[in-house]
Design a protein around this motif. Structure first.
Motif, PDB file in Angstrom:
ATOM      1  N   VAL A  40       0.830  -1.205   0.000  1.00 27.75           N
ATOM      2  CA  VAL A  40       0.000   0.000   0.000  1.00 27.75           C
ATOM      3  C   VAL A  40       0.861   1.250   0.000  1.00 27.75           C
ATOM      4  O   VAL A  40       2.038   1.215   0.336  1.00 27.75           O
ATOM      5  N   ALA A  41       0.207   2.328  -0.365  1.00 32.66           N
ATOM      6  CA  ALA A  41       0.788   3.661  -0.198  1.00 32.66           C
ATOM      7  C   ALA A  41       0.019   4.286   0.953  1.00 32.66           C
ATOM      8  O   ALA A  41      -1.110   3.886   1.249  1.00 32.66           O
ATOM      9  N   ARG A  42       0.611   5.228   1.613  1.00 31.06           N
ATOM     10  CA  ARG A  42      -0.066   5.925   2.711  1.00 31.06           C
ATOM     11  C   ARG A  42      -0.327   7.370   2.307  1.00 31.06           C
ATOM     12  O   ARG A  42       0.504   7.999   1.677  1.00 31.06           O
ATOM     13  N   THR A  43      -1.493   7.852   2.683  1.00 30.72           N
ATOM     14  CA  THR A  43      -1.809   9.254   2.448  1.00 30.72           C
ATOM     15  C   THR A  43      -1.065  10.089   3.475  1.00 30.72           C
ATOM     16  O   THR A  43      -0.480   9.549   4.425  1.00 30.72           O
ATOM     17  N   ALA A  44      -1.115  11.392   3.324  1.00 29.99           N
ATOM     18  CA  ALA A  44      -0.483  12.287   4.292  1.00 29.99           C
ATOM     19  C   ALA A  44      -1.049  12.054   5.687  1.00 29.99           C
ATOM     20  O   ALA A  44      -0.352  12.205   6.684  1.00 29.99           O
ATOM     21  N   GLY A  45      -2.301  11.657   5.760  1.00 29.44           N
ATOM     22  CA  GLY A  45      -2.942  11.382   7.044  1.00 29.44           C
ATOM     23  C   GLY A  45      -2.717   9.966   7.554  1.00 29.44           C
ATOM     24  O   GLY A  45      -3.235   9.587   8.596  1.00 29.44           O
ATOM     25  N   GLY A  46      -1.962   9.157   6.805  1.00 32.92           N
ATOM     26  CA  GLY A  46      -1.629   7.805   7.239  1.00 32.92           C
ATOM     27  C   GLY A  46      -2.625   6.738   6.802  1.00 32.92           C
ATOM     28  O   GLY A  46      -2.503   5.579   7.202  1.00 32.92           O
ATOM     29  N   HIS A  47      -3.575   7.084   5.951  1.00 37.77           N
ATOM     30  CA  HIS A  47      -4.565   6.110   5.491  1.00 37.77           C
ATOM     31  C   HIS A  47      -3.968   5.228   4.398  1.00 37.77           C
ATOM     32  O   HIS A  47      -3.158   5.677   3.592  1.00 37.77           O
ATOM     33  N   ARG A  48      -4.387   3.972   4.390  1.00 34.93           N
ATOM     34  CA  ARG A  48      -3.903   3.026   3.388  1.00 34.93           C
ATOM     35  C   ARG A  48      -4.607   3.250   2.061  1.00 34.93           C
ATOM     36  O   ARG A  48      -5.821   3.404   2.026  1.00 34.93           O
ATOM     37  N   ARG A  49      -3.850   3.177   0.962  1.00 37.53           N
ATOM     38  CA  ARG A  49      -4.405   3.234  -0.384  1.00 37.53           C
ATOM     39  C   ARG A  49      -3.711   2.165  -1.213  1.00 37.53           C
ATOM     40  O   ARG A  49      -2.491   2.000  -1.148  1.00 37.53           O
ATOM     41  N   ILE A  50      -4.493   1.437  -1.981  1.00 38.09           N
ATOM     42  CA  ILE A  50      -3.996   0.315  -2.761  1.00 38.09           C
ATOM     43  C   ILE A  50      -4.106   0.680  -4.242  1.00 38.09           C
ATOM     44  O   ILE A  50      -5.187   1.061  -4.701  1.00 38.09           O
ATOM     45  N   THR A  51      -3.002   0.556  -4.963  1.00 36.18           N
ATOM     46  CA  THR A  51      -3.065   0.850  -6.393  1.00 36.18           C
ATOM     47  C   THR A  51      -3.877  -0.231  -7.087  1.00 36.18           C
ATOM     48  O   THR A  51      -3.960  -1.376  -6.613  1.00 36.18           O
ATOM     49  N   LEU A  52      -4.469   0.143  -8.195  1.00 38.02           N
ATOM     50  CA  LEU A  52      -5.272  -0.808  -8.954  1.00 38.02           C
ATOM     51  C   LEU A  52      -4.419  -1.992  -9.405  1.00 38.02           C
ATOM     52  O   LEU A  52      -4.845  -3.140  -9.325  1.00 38.02           O
ATOM     53  N   SER A  53      -3.201  -1.722  -9.835  1.00 33.34           N
ATOM     54  CA  SER A  53      -2.324  -2.818 -10.277  1.00 33.34           C
ATOM     55  C   SER A  53      -1.987  -3.765  -9.122  1.00 33.34           C
ATOM     56  O   SER A  53      -1.917  -4.983  -9.318  1.00 33.34           O
ATOM     57  N   GLU A  54      -1.811  -3.238  -7.928  1.00 32.30           N
ATOM     58  CA  GLU A  54      -1.534  -4.086  -6.762  1.00 32.30           C
ATOM     59  C   GLU A  54      -2.768  -4.903  -6.404  1.00 32.30           C
ATOM     60  O   GLU A  54      -2.667  -6.077  -6.043  1.00 32.30           O
ATOM     61  N   ALA A  55      -3.942  -4.300  -6.500  1.00 34.54           N
ATOM     62  CA  ALA A  55      -5.184  -5.028  -6.212  1.00 34.54           C
ATOM     63  C   ALA A  55      -5.349  -6.185  -7.189  1.00 34.54           C
ATOM     64  O   ALA A  55      -5.673  -7.317  -6.784  1.00 34.54           O
ATOM     65  N   ILE A  56      -5.090  -5.934  -8.468  1.00 33.31           N
ATOM     66  CA  ILE A  56      -5.209  -6.991  -9.477  1.00 33.31           C
ATOM     67  C   ILE A  56      -4.196  -8.097  -9.209  1.00 33.31           C
ATOM     68  O   ILE A  56      -4.513  -9.288  -9.284  1.00 33.31           O
ATOM     69  N   ARG A  57      -2.964  -7.711  -8.882  1.00 31.74           N
ATOM     70  CA  ARG A  57      -1.925  -8.705  -8.575  1.00 31.74           C
ATOM     71  C   ARG A  57      -2.356  -9.592  -7.419  1.00 31.74           C
ATOM     72  O   ARG A  57      -2.273 -10.817  -7.471  1.00 31.74           O
ATOM     73  N   PHE A  58      -2.863  -8.969  -6.362  1.00 34.78           N
ATOM     74  CA  PHE A  58      -3.274  -9.718  -5.182  1.00 34.78           C
ATOM     75  C   PHE A  58      -4.459 -10.632  -5.483  1.00 34.78           C
ATOM     76  O   PHE A  58      -4.476 -11.795  -5.075  1.00 34.78           O
ATOM     77  N   ILE A  59      -5.445 -10.122  -6.209  1.00 28.58           N
ATOM     78  CA  ILE A  59      -6.627 -10.922  -6.559  1.00 28.58           C
ATOM     79  C   ILE A  59      -6.209 -12.150  -7.360  1.00 28.58           C
ATOM     80  O   ILE A  59      -6.695 -13.259  -7.113  1.00 28.58           O
TER      81      ILE A  59
END
Length: 69
Positions: A40-59
């Protein structure tokens, strides 16, 4: 420049969005993030964000069905 920003925002998923897409719980997604199974990447506030390519890889890796694209 605005269209690029919109594209980038649309290419990031929240853990909740990924969970809903594959029919998993949000806590499972957080656990997979914490164990390193999902990058994941983290926002400035520390929230998790998952790139679409990473989501596809994981799925593909776990062979999860996509129940809500």
């Amino acid at each position: 420049m605005t269209s690029m920003k919109t594209f980038n925002e649309k290419s990031l998923l929240t853990p909740k969005e990924l969970a809903e897409a594959i029919g998993a719980s949000e806590s499972s997604i957080r656990r997979w993030v914490d164990t390193g199974d999902i990058r994941v990447a983290r926002t400035a506030g520390g929230h998790r964000r998952i790139t679409l390519s990473e989501a596809i890889r994981f799925i593909r890796q776990i062979e999860a069905p996509v129940v809500r694209p």
